[in-house]
Design an enzyme around this catalytic site. Structure first.
Site, short mmCIF file in Angstrom:
data_model
loop_
_atom_site.label_atom_id
_atom_site.label_comp_id
_atom_site.label_asym_id
_atom_site.label_seq_id
_atom_site.Cartn_x
_atom_site.Cartn_y
_atom_site.Cartn_z
N HIS A 129 4.13 -5.50 -6.36
CA HIS A 129 4.45 -4.77 -7.60
C HIS A 129 5.85 -4.17 -7.56
CE1 HIS A 129 3.01 -1.03 -5.46
NE2 HIS A 129 3.97 -0.50 -6.17
N ASP A 159 -1.20 -7.51 -3.10
CA ASP A 159 0.01 -6.71 -3.36
C ASP A 159 0.98 -6.77 -2.19
OD1 ASP A 159 1.62 -5.24 -5.02
OD2 ASP A 159 0.78 -3.29 -4.44
N GLY A 231 8.00 5.27 -5.23
CA GLY A 231 9.18 4.93 -4.44
C GLY A 231 8.84 4.67 -2.99
N ASN A 232 7.70 5.24 -2.53
CA ASN A 232 7.22 4.95 -1.17
C ASN A 232 6.60 3.57 -1.07
OD1 ASN A 232 6.62 8.29 -0.48
ND2 ASN A 232 7.40 6.93 1.11
N SER A 233 6.25 2.97 -2.21
CA SER A 233 5.58 1.68 -2.20
C SER A 233 6.39 0.65 -1.42
CB SER A 233 5.37 1.17 -3.63
OG SER A 233 4.46 1.98 -4.32
N THR A 249 1.20 1.49 -0.29
CA THR A 249 1.13 0.74 -1.54
C THR A 249 0.70 1.53 -2.76
OG1 THR A 249 0.29 -1.33 -2.51
CG2 THR A 249 -1.27 -0.03 -1.23
N ALA A 250 -0.07 2.61 -2.58
CA ALA A 250 -0.58 3.31 -3.77
C ALA A 250 -0.93 4.74 -3.43
CB ALA A 250 -1.83 2.59 -4.32
N LEU A 291 -18.02 -18.31 -0.65
CA LEU A 291 -19.37 -18.80 -0.39
C LEU A 291 -19.82 -19.81 -1.44
CD1 LEU A 291 -21.16 -15.46 0.60
CD2 LEU A 291 -20.91 -17.47 2.07
N GLY A 292 -19.22 -19.73 -2.64
CA GLY A 292 -19.64 -20.63 -3.71
C GLY A 292 -20.96 -20.24 -4.33
#
Length: 479
Positions: A129, A159, A231-233, A249-250, A291-292
């Site tokens: 992001h 991400d 800004g730390n992301s 990340t968040a 797994l489907g």
């Protein structure tokens, strides 16, 4: 005069401290404690004010500075630029197409952080992001140098993004085994919050394996109370050895991310980020196992009907032919309550678990069948990334369908994405457009690509799709 008791002296000292401050209260207490015949204090008798100690019991005070001197050169500031066209008609697709000349260019800029993980090749990990949609990305090193970054690849669903820079004398950070992190371990976050410059915050690991963060894709987050602000992301979360344990990340704040940190920060484990990086370097895309099977949440009614003591788990409603689930022996009515020892509470938890596994991964499933425990072993198969419409139904020829981003799913959207529509194709003539989201069809409901294909398996005589486009919904007959 009768001397004051110790309790009375203490009470009086506290009262004066509240009224005049600790200095006055301390002076009165000392005066009350001094015998009546004692001489007034002289300057020589007053205690000297000393500097802060540099050692205790002969040992230097602990400091993070030596470790950070090695870490901070590997953390960079990331600046992106994106030119977009803005229409005075907003998102209305009709008027935007009718009057394209009224659109104006607008420059969007953003800031984030990144981590150098390979000094020789100049590889920098950051968040998807942070650089999503950017036309130009530059990286500023801790020594002030600014260099252009080359996009290598990214995975929106975790991400994670990978860039490459060319510069001399780069410093990389060593990766730790994030699986060994424990709640209570000390960690340090390094990044560029609010564009104020490189900043360091510290805290502890508050939780591991978090997977209930709103608006984010496949999740296995490290939760920390080290301050993580906008800004730390993309910045580094390191242990006290200066090793990378996560990519910040968040952060969570009920008033929005720009309101700042409240002690709920989340980082992508370094093991997961490194796995994504290796896949991006190898093939440019991230492959995932499945797994489907189709599942639904277990409520009280389903729990009673299946003989379960607790309403928990993912109840299997369909097993696709030739899938990993079929080969493992899963049957409709089975309830998956754990996978590789990880608790499965509902269908979303199972989907998240599968999304973090590679194809061919071995998975031990704890299952309840007719109320009795059962253990099955499955070898996951690759999750399809896209399907050509012609392979599903001729009326969809020319369209390519893909899975929805996990961020969209977590916001409550269910269906498949129209990834591409060929010009002049049957799908285009039927009205399908790139970016449409197919929510449902007259052939049945579906939630992903496998169930979309299954719902159209018999190619119904009449096919009508329910579409979401530009914030509105409608139906589209396929002919």
């Amino acid at each position: 005069m009768r001397p004051m008791s110790n309790a009375t002296r203490t009470l009086l000292a506290l009262t004066l401290a509240a009224a005049f401050g600790g200095f006055a209260a301390t002076a009165l207490r000392d005066g009350l404690d001094r015998p009546a015949h004692a001489q007034p204090a002289t300057p020589a008798m007053l205690p000297a004010i000393s500097a802060l100690p540099t050692a205790v019991a002969g040992q230097p005070l602990p400091s993070l500075a030596p470790m950070l001197e090695k870490v901070t050169p590997a953390v960079v500031s990331v600046r992106t630029r994106q030119v977009v066209r803005v229409s005075p008609f907003g998102n209305d697709p009709f008027f935007r197409r009718m009057f394209p000349e009224l659109s104006q260019q607008q420059l969007n800029q953003s800031l984030g952080s990144g981590v150098i993980v390979d000094a020789k090749n100049g590889y920098v990990l950051t968040n998807h992001h942070v650089i999503e949609g950017a036309d130009d990305v530059t990286v500023t090193l801790s020594d002030g140098r600014t260099v252009k970054a080359e996009f290598v690849g990214s995975d929106p669903d975790t991400d994670v993004a990978l860039m490459r820079i060319q510069a001399d004398n780069l410093t990389a950070i060593r990766l730790a085994d994030s699986d060994r992190l424990r709640v209570g371990d000390f960690v340090v976050a390094v990044g560029n919050p609010f564009a104020v410059g490189q900043t360091v915050t510290s805290g502890i690991v508050s939780a591991v394996g978090r997977s209930n963060v709103p608006g984010v894709g496949f999740q296995n987050f490290i939760q920390t109370d080290a301050s993580i602000n906008p800004g730390n992301s993309g910045g580094a979360l390191v242990n006290l050895n200066g090793e990378l344990v996560g990519i910040n990340t968040a952060s969570f704040n009920p008033r929005g991310s720009m309101a700042g940190n409240i002690g709920l920060g989340f980082a992508i484990p370094s093991d997961l980020a490194h796995n994504v990086m290796q896949q991006l370097l190898a093939g440019g895309v991230v492959r995932r196992g499945t797994l489907g099977v189709e599942t639904q949440d277990v409520d009280e009614r389903i729990a009673r009907s299946l003989g379960l003591d607790v309403a928990r788990g993912a109840a299997v409603t369909r097993v696709y032919a030739g899938s990993a689930g079929e080969k493992a022996g899963l049957e409709p009515g089975d309830v998956i309550v754990a996978a590789n020892g990880q608790r499965i509470d509902d269908s979303e938890t199972l989907r998240n678990f599968q999304g973090l596994q590679a194809p061919d991964a071995q998975v031990a499933l704890d299952v309840r069948r007719a109320g009795k425990p059962l253990t099955l072993s499955a070898t996951l198969r690759e999750q399809p990334r896209a399907l050509e419409g012609a392979s599903i139904d001729p009326r969809l020829s020319g369209a390519r369908f893909a899975e929805l981003p996990e961020t969209a799913r977590r916001s409550g959207v269910s269906g498949v994405l129209v990834e591409q529509v060929a010009g002049g194709s049957r799908a285009e003539r039927n009205g399908l457009r790139e970016g449409d989201v197919v929510l449902a069809a007259s052939s049945g409901n579906f939630s992903d690509l496998p169930s979309f294909r299954a719902s159209l398996g018999k190619q119904p005589q009449q096919l009508v799709l329910r579409i979401a486009r530009g914030g509105a919904q409608g139906t589209l007959p396929m002919r």
